[in-house]
Design an enzyme around this catalytic site. Structure first.
Site, PDB file in Angstrom:
ATOM      1  N   GLU A   1      30.428 -27.201  13.559  1.00 26.29           N
ATOM      2  CA  GLU A   1      29.186 -26.191  14.018  1.00 26.29           C
ATOM      3  C   GLU A   1      29.966 -24.921  13.843  1.00 26.29           C
ATOM      4  OE1 GLU A   1      26.588 -27.130  14.714  1.00 26.29           O
ATOM      5  OE2 GLU A   1      26.861 -29.286  15.112  1.00 26.29           O
TER       6      GLU A   1
ATOM      7  N   HIS B   1      23.165 -30.119  18.618  1.00 26.46           N
ATOM      8  CA  HIS B   1      24.073 -30.452  17.406  1.00 26.46           C
ATOM      9  C   HIS B   1      25.615 -30.759  17.734  1.00 26.46           C
ATOM     10  CE1 HIS B   1      21.250 -30.039  13.915  1.00 26.46           C
ATOM     11  NE2 HIS B   1      20.265 -29.895  14.996  1.00 26.46           N
TER      12      HIS B   1
ATOM     13  N   ASP C   1      27.247 -36.075  16.159  1.00 24.63           N
ATOM     14  CA  ASP C   1      26.696 -36.055  14.831  1.00 24.63           C
ATOM     15  C   ASP C   1      27.393 -36.970  14.051  1.00 24.63           C
ATOM     16  OD1 ASP C   1      24.717 -34.492  15.816  1.00 24.63           O
ATOM     17  OD2 ASP C   1      25.260 -32.919  14.444  1.00 24.63           O
TER      18      ASP C   1
ATOM     19  N   GLU D   1      20.465 -17.455  18.387  1.00 23.06           N
ATOM     20  CA  GLU D   1      19.938 -18.414  17.679  1.00 23.06           C
ATOM     21  C   GLU D   1      21.063 -19.487  17.318  1.00 23.06           C
ATOM     22  OE1 GLU D   1      20.638 -14.991  14.666  1.00 23.06           O
ATOM     23  OE2 GLU D   1      20.162 -15.129  16.724  1.00 23.06           O
TER      24      GLU D   1
ATOM     25  N   ASP E   1      31.945 -33.271  10.304  1.00 24.53           N
ATOM     26  CA  ASP E   1      31.040 -32.375  10.664  1.00 24.53           C
ATOM     27  C   ASP E   1      31.548 -31.087  11.411  1.00 24.53           C
ATOM     28  OD1 ASP E   1      28.330 -31.574  10.724  1.00 24.53           O
ATOM     29  OD2 ASP E   1      28.029 -31.936  12.885  1.00 24.53           O
TER      30      ASP E   1
END
Length: 226
Positions: free
Chosen positions: A10, A151, A156, A53, A8
């Site tokens: 980010e 997250h 994750d 955000e 994963d």
């Protein structure tokens, strides 16, 4: 034994074509779909700002990444960990797109799309028309989500490893052979999830037992009463 990598990322945003960058990579080694405990995890300075955000999603600000390596400094260790094995991710096209953009920027060969295994595609095929986010799948498979407040890529990955195992059919019964005294070979079965999953005995009520007895009275010489 089949090795694969579940991973994963980010990022600072949603589109590497617009200059968004990878800030975290996590990867777990799987052997025959089960985590081995070997993992790779790194935080990366993106050489750009992190929009508010995006920070709300993963919890990282640029200050958190000061002093962290740039992608080109960790690319070799990442590529060494993943080898040439299949790579599993949820919405894998997103992660492949970002990693390949970073690899191109570093002047390195990109990841072949033939290696990609997308758990989102698998989930959509198995549960058409239903929500198939990682959170939704964890809830569907009764996987604990209490630690997932943001997250985090490594968390994750660990959640997705459980989801992937369920999507692949769940933990399977294993066949083993033991040698008893005297040399006889005895087949034994084990269940990988036995320690985590308690048996659920079905105990009929008095009403159900009475109904069953009345049903047996209608059968000539029922074997259940032998």
């Amino acid at each position: 034994m089949k090795r694969s990598i579940l991973f994963d990322t980010e990022t600072t945003g949603l589109d590497p074509a617009n200059g968004d960058r990878v800030i975290e990579i996590a990867a777990l080694e799987l052997i025959d779909d089960l985590p081995t405990g070997q993992h790779y995890h790194v935080l990366i300075h993106p050489d750009r700002d992190i929009p508010e955000e995006a920070s709300r999603v993963h919890g990282f600000t640029l200050a958190d990444l000061e002093g962290k390596p740039r992608f080109h400094e960790v690319a070799a260790s990442f590529l060494d960990f993943i080898g040439q094995d299949d790579m599993i991710a949820h919405n894998a096209r997103f992660d492949f797109g970002f990693l390949n953009a970073e690899l191109q920027r570093a002047g390195l060969p990109v990841l072949a799309l033939e290696r990609m295994v997308d758990t989102l595609d698998i989930a959509r095929e198995r549960f058409p028309g239903l929500p198939n986010s990682l959170d939704a799948l964890c809830r569907r498979f009764s996987i604990d989500l209490s630690a997932r407040t943001t997250h985090n890529a490594l968390l994750d990955c660990r959640l997705l490893a459980d989801v992937y195992l369920e999507l692949r059919g769940g933990r399977q019964r294993g066949l083993g052979l033991t040698v008893e005294d005297g040399g006889a070979v005895q087949a034994t079965y084990s269940y990988a999830g036995a320690a985590a999953r308690m048996p659920r005995p079905i105990v009929p009520s008095e009403t159900e037992l009475a109904a069953h007895a009345r049903f047996l009275e209608k059968i000539k010489d029922p074997i259940w009463l032998a």
